[in-house]
Write an enzyme that holds these catalytic residues in place. Structure first.
Site, PDB file in Angstrom:
ATOM      1  N   GLY A  33     -25.167 -92.011  46.179  1.00 31.01           N
ATOM      2  CA  GLY A  33     -24.640 -90.756  45.650  1.00 31.01           C
ATOM      3  C   GLY A  33     -23.585 -90.158  46.549  1.00 31.01           C
ATOM      4  O   GLY A  33     -23.564 -90.408  47.754  1.00 31.01           O
ATOM      5  N   ASN A  34     -22.697 -89.393  45.953  1.00 32.76           N
ATOM      6  CA  ASN A  34     -21.728 -88.634  46.734  1.00 32.76           C
ATOM      7  C   ASN A  34     -22.117 -87.173  46.704  1.00 32.76           C
ATOM      8  O   ASN A  34     -22.295 -86.588  45.648  1.00 32.76           O
ATOM      9  CB  ASN A  34     -20.318 -88.830  46.187  1.00 32.76           C
ATOM     10  CG  ASN A  34     -19.639 -90.004  46.823  1.00 32.76           C
ATOM     11  OD1 ASN A  34     -20.171 -91.121  46.771  1.00 32.76           O
ATOM     12  ND2 ASN A  34     -18.516 -89.780  47.441  1.00 32.76           N
TER      13      ASN A  34
END
Ligand code: CTP
Ligand code: CA
Length: 233
Positions: A33-34
């Site tokens: 995830g960012n």
């Protein structure tokens, strides 16, 4: 400068904004995830609605309440975000990439949960590059007058300042405006506030002091209105 909140100076314009951070799944329960709350993108969308624009808000994994008056599109991965932004860009007068986009994705996604097996080593994850959506939006934009805006969180180092890196990134991406903020020092991410410099491909630079994300949002639209080509009629 600029018209500020309440002025309908974006009336008759369609704008598309991306917000949040992408997820690239390794298996049905795990992802790369960012990190991004989506707050800056949502503030941009809210500001554009208040200034009279038709707004498409492409939200990647954001848990905030919908922006009233915006058309919401929910996505997870870079591929979904790319598809949604390219579709919106076909009618938009301005596109803003405020989302944190993964630069890499797993080369393969398992259909079933990856199990740890006794006596075997930890698996390694092979990554591949994702598409650069901002560069693609810049290259495929309708000319003249469709405005393309990017965001960049940078840190300065011994070879260049935050603004040096911002200038090179603006040129490399080919966008019209790049909103650069310095990261580290506990700023940016989950916070309600932001501080930035808006760099223009025309050489311009607008400093926005540390303050609410809504103020930075309006400062971005102030720059966009000076560049955008209004649709005929
Ligand atoms: N961006 C994008 N697609 C990607 C990566 C980034 O559209 N695959 C957009 C982001 O939404 C942001 C801008 O590009 O508006 C700058 O992102 P950033 O991560 O700072 O730039 P990168 O080109 O990925 O460079 P870096 O190696 O510094 O991460
Ligand atoms: Ca990146």
């Amino acid at each position: 400068s600029g018209a500020g909140p309440g002025s309908p100076d974006l009336a008759g314009l369609h704008v598309a904004v991306s917000a949040g951070g992408t997820r690239e799944y390794l298996d049905p329960v795990r992802f790369i995830g960012n990190r991004s709350s989506g707050r800056q993108g949502y503030a941009l969308a809210r500001a554009a609605v208040s200034r009279g624009a038709r707004v498409t808000l492409v939200a990647a994994n954001v848990t905030l309440a919908d922006v009233a008056g915006a058309d919401m599109v929910r996505v997870e991965s870079v591929a979904e975000l790319r598809e949604a932004m390219l579709k919106s860009a076909s009618t938009a007068d301005a596109v803003v990439m405020a989302a944190a986009v993964s630069d890499f994705r797993p080369r393969a996604t398992q259909g079933t949960k990856i199990k740890k097996t006794a006596g075997t080593d930890a698996p390694s994850i092979e990554l591949e590059r994702t598409e650069d959506i901002l560069a693609e939006l810049s290259q495929t934009r309708r000319k003249p007058g469709q405005v393309v805006v990017g965001f960049a969180a940078e840190t300065g180092d011994s070879t260049g300042s935050v603004l040096d890196y911002g200038r090179s990134k603006l040129a490399a991406k080919g966008c019209d405006l790049l909103v650069v903020n310095e990261v580290g020092r506990d700023r940016g991410f989950e916070s309600e506030e932001n501080e930035a410099v808006i760099l223009g491909s025309d050489g311009s630079s607008t400093e926005v002091p540390y303050g609410p994300k809504s103020v930075l949002a309006h400062a971005v639209w102030d720059r966009v209105v000076t560049l955008v080509e209004r649709p005929a009629g």
